[in-house]
Design an enzyme around this catalytic site. Structure first.
Site, PDB file in Angstrom:
ATOM      1  N   GLU A 434       0.844  -1.197   0.000  1.00  0.00           N
ATOM      2  CA  GLU A 434       0.000   0.000   0.000  1.00  0.00           C
ATOM      3  C   GLU A 434       0.880   1.248   0.000  1.00  0.00           C
ATOM      4  O   GLU A 434       1.613   1.498   0.945  1.00  0.00           O
ATOM      5  CB  GLU A 434      -0.896  -0.011   1.250  1.00  0.00           C
ATOM      6  CG  GLU A 434      -1.716   1.262   1.428  1.00  0.00           C
ATOM      7  CD  GLU A 434      -2.550   1.246   2.706  1.00  0.00           C
ATOM      8  OE1 GLU A 434      -2.525   0.236   3.434  1.00  0.00           O
ATOM      9  OE2 GLU A 434      -3.214   2.263   2.970  1.00  0.00           O
ATOM     10  N   ASP A 507      -1.281  -1.122   5.585  1.00  0.00           N
ATOM     11  CA  ASP A 507      -1.305  -0.596   6.946  1.00  0.00           C
ATOM     12  C   ASP A 507      -2.343  -1.361   7.744  1.00  0.00           C
ATOM     13  O   ASP A 507      -3.319  -1.861   7.186  1.00  0.00           O
ATOM     14  CB  ASP A 507      -1.716   0.891   6.935  1.00  0.00           C
ATOM     15  CG  ASP A 507      -0.649   1.769   6.291  1.00  0.00           C
ATOM     16  OD1 ASP A 507       0.506   1.300   6.174  1.00  0.00           O
ATOM     17  OD2 ASP A 507      -0.974   2.903   5.901  1.00  0.00           O
ATOM     18  N   ASP A 509      -4.901  -0.620   9.354  1.00  0.00           N
ATOM     19  CA  ASP A 509      -6.054   0.224   9.675  1.00  0.00           C
ATOM     20  C   ASP A 509      -7.196  -0.103   8.718  1.00  0.00           C
ATOM     21  O   ASP A 509      -7.075  -1.008   7.895  1.00  0.00           O
ATOM     22  CB  ASP A 509      -5.667   1.712   9.605  1.00  0.00           C
ATOM     23  CG  ASP A 509      -5.103   2.094   8.228  1.00  0.00           C
ATOM     24  OD1 ASP A 509      -5.270   1.307   7.272  1.00  0.00           O
ATOM     25  OD2 ASP A 509      -4.505   3.169   8.119  1.00  0.00           O
TER      26      ASP A 509
END
Ligand code: 0RA
Length: 651
Positions: A434, A507, A509
Site C-alpha cells: 500500500e 497498513d 487500519d
C-alpha cells in the site's frame, strides 16, 4: 505346546508397529491433516463424519448427528450397520480396533486411497485417534452394545467389551482433540455448519444434525436438502439477479451418476464452477469439469445456430458462455478403481471416462432444455454475445497499449515493480504494498533475490461489479496481471505464476483492510486458483514497538495486546511504547525484520473455507445492490470479515 517366546515376540512386534504408526501421525500431523491449525483440527471431525456418511450413502441409516460437547469433545452418531467387531485373526485384534489404530488396514473406511475434501488423503479414523486425548466408541450391532476406548493418542484404554443388548444398530464415536497437538482445540460452529451443509447439498436425502452444547441455550440445526444441488446453486446465487431459472439435471451417463445445477446471473460477470467426484471437492477441476465445459459449449452453440442467432463460423467461446455462470457438478464413479485424483493437492479428477460421459450428458440434456425454454435461451445467447463483444474490445485495448515493449520477461512490466533476481519462481514472493512510500521502504529492506515489490497507489478498483473490460482498462490491475504472468480469468494458469507467494502488505487500519478486501475480490474473481492453492497471503506488520527509555536500542515488537503485555514485562520499568500507524513509519530494517523476512514474520494464508460463505460475502459486500448488502449486514451483525477468508499460518 504354546511357544511363549514366539507369541511374545509377535505380540511385541505388532504392538510396536501399531505404536510407531500412531506416533508417526503425532510426530508429523501435517502430513495427514494438512496442518495443526483450525483447518487441521476440524479434519478430525470430517474423518469421522465421512464414515457415517459412507454408511448412509450405501443405504444404511439416513441420519447423522454431530454434537459439539461442553467438555471440548465431539460426538458423531450414525444409524448404520455398526462397525464390525469380529476378531481379525491375522492382526490379533477386533476389526474396530484395527480400524482405529492402523492406517492402511481394517475395512473400507481406512482404505480411501482417494483425496478428502481438503485435497489430502483420507486416512480415516486412525488419524483422529492418534491426535486425540481420548476416543470412545459405542457400537450397536447384532443385538449387542459394545464399547471400546482409546486414550493418549490411540493407546488402548478399555478393550472391546459387551455392555448390553439392543435391537438398534449404529455407531457413536466421541473424541477429544489433543491440545498438545493443535494450536487451538476450539471447534467453530460456523466451520462445522458450513461443512455439514456442503455435505448435505451433495447427499440428497441424508439428514445431518448439528448441535452445540457449549452455549446456552444450545444451538442446533438440521441440514436436509431434498433437491440437492438445485438448492446449493440457489444458495450460491441468493443475492444475484438470475436470467431464467436454475437448470437442474440428475441422472446417469453410462455407469456414472451425474447431478448438475446451474444458473446465469444478469448482474455479475464472474464464473463460479464447483465440481465434486464421489463427494470429494475437486478444486482444480479435471475430466468431469472439462467434459461439462465442452458439453456446455456444444449445447449453446448448437442452439444459437438452430435459432439463427449466430452464423456457423461465429461460434461462441467458453469464456463468453461462462460469464456470470454459477454451476455445481457432482459425479459418482461407481467403480472406485477408476477413481483417480491428480495434481499436487489431489484436487483434480483424472478418470478419463468422466470426460466423454459428462460431455455427452450435458450437451444433450442442455440442448433439450434450451429448446423447451426458448425465451430464456434467447436471453442467454444475447448475454453471451455481449460478453464476446466486451472481450474483443478489451483485447483491442490491450494490443493498442503493447507497442513499446522491451524484451525479457519482467522488463516489460510496470516501471514501478522491483523484480526478484531469482528465476526460481516457486520460491519468489510478490509483495503488493500500500502506497509508494511504504513501497520504497520495502524495496530497500527486501531480500532482492527472492522478493519483488509492487507498490499500489490509492485504492484498487472494486472488480465485483464492473465488467471484465473495465477491469482490463484499469492500469493497476493490468500491471498486476502482467506481473504475475499467468493469464487471467478462464485462461489463468497458476502453474505459470512467477511467484510462489503473493503477499498483500497494507497498513493495519481500516483503509488497509479495505485494500486487502478489494485485492482479494480481484483474486477471487479472476485468479481463483491462486487462492485455492494457498498462494495468497496477508502480511502482518506489528502494531507496537516497546523500548527501554534509557536505551531505545533495547526493544520488543508487539502484534496484539497480549504481546504488548509481555513486551512491557520484558522491558521492565521505564519503557516507552511506539504505536505504528502505518508501514511508512517503519524504517527498512524494521519492516523487513518484522513483516518480510521468512524467519521472523507472521503471514496469514488466505483460504476459501466454504464456497457458499465466500461467494455470498463477496457478492453481497462488494456487489452493486446496496439494499441487499445492508439487509445482509444487519442480519449478520457478528460478521467477522477475516474468518471466512483466512487461516493463520507459519511464522
Ligand atoms: C465396514 C463394514 C461394515 C460397516 C462399516 C465398515 C461401518 C463403519 C463405520 C464407521 C462409522 N460408522 C460405521 N458404520 C459401519 C459392514 C459390515 C457388514 O455388516 O457386513
Amino acid at each position: 505346546m504354546v511357544d511363549f517366546e514366539k507369541a511374545e515376540a509377535e505380540y511385541t512386534g505388532k504392538d510396536i508397529e501399531v505404536l510407531s504408526e500412531l506416533e508417526g501421525i503425532r510426530k508429523r500431523p501435517g502430513v495427514y491433516i494438512g496442518s495443526t491449525n483450525s483447518t487441521g483440527l476440524h479434519h478430525l471431525i470430517w474423518e469421522i463424519v465421512d464414515n457415517g456418511v459412507d454408511e448412509a450413502v450405501n443405504g444404511y441409516g439416513d441420519k447423522i448427528y454431530v454434537t459439539l460437547e461442553k467438555d471440548g469433545s465431539v460426538e458423531v452418531r450414525d444409524e448404520g450397520r455398526g462397525i464390525p467387531c469380529d476378531m481379525n485373526e491375522k492382526a490379533g485384534m477386533p476389526a474396530v480396533q484395527l480400524a482405529y489404530t492402523r492406517l492402511h488396514a481394517g475395512g473400507k473406511f481406512n482404505n480411501k486411497v482417494y483425496a478428502s475434501a481438503a485435497g489430502l488423503h483420507g486416512m480415516g479414523a486412525t488419524v483422529t485417534n492418534a491426535l486425540s486425548e481420548w476416543v470412545d466408541i459405542t457400537i450397536c450391532r447384532e443385538g449387542l452394545i459394545r464399547h471400546i476406548r482409546f486414550h493418549d493418542g490411540g493407546k488402548l484404554e478399555t478393550p472391546l467389551e459387551t455392555i448390553g443388548t439392543t435391537n438398534k444398530h449404529g455407531t457413536t464415536v466421541r473424541f477429544k482433540p489433543d491440545k498438545r497437538i493443535f494450536q487451538s482445540v476450539d471447534f467453530k460452529w460456523e466451520t462445522v455448519y458450513n461443512h455439514l451443509q456442503e455435505e448435505a447439498f451433495l447427499l440428497k436425502g441424508v439428514r445431518l444434525f448439528l448441535k452445540d452444547e457449549r452455549v446456552k441455550p444450545a444451538l442446533s440445526h438440521e441440514f436436509y436438502y431434498e433437491n440437492g444441488l438445485r438448492e446449493y446453486v440457489g444458495t450460491l446465487t441468493s443475492t444475484k439477479r438470475l436470467i431464467g431459472d436454475i437448470i437442474y439435471f440428475d441422472g446417469k451417463s453410462g455407469d456414472m451418476g451425474i447431478e448438475i445445477a446451474m444458473a446465469w446471473s444478469a448482474s455479475d460477470y464472474g464464473e463460479n464452477i464447483l465440481s465434486y467426484a464421489n463427494s470429494v471437492r475437486t478444486h482444480d477441476g479435471g475430466t468431469h469439469e472439462t467434459g461439462f465445459k465442452i458439453g456446455l459449449n456444444k449445447a449453446i452453440n448448437d442452439f444459437a445456430q438452430e435459432a439463427g442467432l449466430i452464423k456457423e463460423n461465429q461460434k461462441l467461446e467458453g469464456e463468453d458462455i461462462r460469464e456470470g455462470l454459477t454451476a455445481v457438478l457432482s459425479v459418482k464413479i461407481t467403480d472406485e478403481d477408476k477413481l483417480q485424483f491428480e495434481g499436487q493437492t489431489k484436487g483434480k479428477l483424472g478418470t478419463p471416462d468422466a470426460l466423454p460421459l459428462t460431455n455427452a450428458y450435458v450437451s444433450q440434456n442442455l440442448l433439450y432444455y434450451l429448446r423447451e425454454h426458448k425465451e430464456f435461451a434467447v436471453d442467454l445467447i444475447k448475454k453471451c454475445l455481449s460478453a464476446r463483444e466486451a472481450r474483443a474490445a478489451a483485447r483491442r485495448a490491450k494490443e493498442a497499449s503493447r507497442g513499446n515493449k522491451k524484451k525479457g520477461p519482467e522488463m516489460i512490466i510496470s516501471d514501478k515493480l522491483a523484480p526478484a533476481q531469482s528465476k526460481d519462481y516457486d520460491n519468489n514472493e510478490l509483495f503488493i504494498v500500500e502506497g509508494d512510500s511504504a513501497g520504497g521502504t520495502a524495496k530497500t529492506g527486501r531480500d532482492r533475490l527472492h522478493q519483488a515489490i509492487l507498490p499500489l497507489r490509492g485504492k484498487p478498483l472494486n472488480t465485483e461489479n464492473v465488467t471484465t473490460e473495465k477491469m482490463f482498462a484499469n492500469a493497476e490491475f493490468a500491471t498486476l496481471i502482467q506481473t504475475i504472468g499467468a493469464g487471467v480469468g478462464a485462461s489463468f494458469d497458476p502453474n505459470n505464476a512467477r511467484y510462489g507467494k503473493i503477499i498483500i502488505m497494507t497498513d493495519a487500519d481500516t483503509d488497509g483492510a479495505h485494500i486487502q478486501t478489494l485485492l482479494l475480490t480481484f483474486f477471487y474473481k479472476y485468479m481463483k486458483p491462486l487462492i485455492t492453492r494457498g498462494m495468497v497471503y496477508i502480511a502482518q506488520p506489528p502494531l507496537y514497538r516497546v523500548y527501554k527509555k534509557s536505551n531505545p536500542s533495547v526493544f520488543v515488537y508487539a502484534w496484539n495486546d497480549a504481546d504488548l503485555e509481555e513486551a512491557r514485562r520484558k522491558i521492565g520499568p521505564g519503557y516507552g511504547i511506539k504505536r505504528y500507524k502505518g508501514l511508512g513509519e517503519m524504517n527498512a530494517h524494521d519492516l523487513a525484520e518484522t513483516t518480510m523476512e521468512k524467519k521472523t514474520r507472521v503471514l496469514l494464508q488466505v483460504k476459501i473455507e466454504d464456497p457458499v460463505v465466500v461467494d455470498k460475502k463477496i457478492s453481497v459486500l462488494m456487489g452493486s445492490d446496496s439494499l441487499v448488502r445492508r439487509e445482509w449486514i444487519e442480519e449478520n451483525v457478528v460478521f467477522n470479515e477475516r474468518d471466512a477468508f483466512m487461516d493463520e499460518v507459519d511464522r
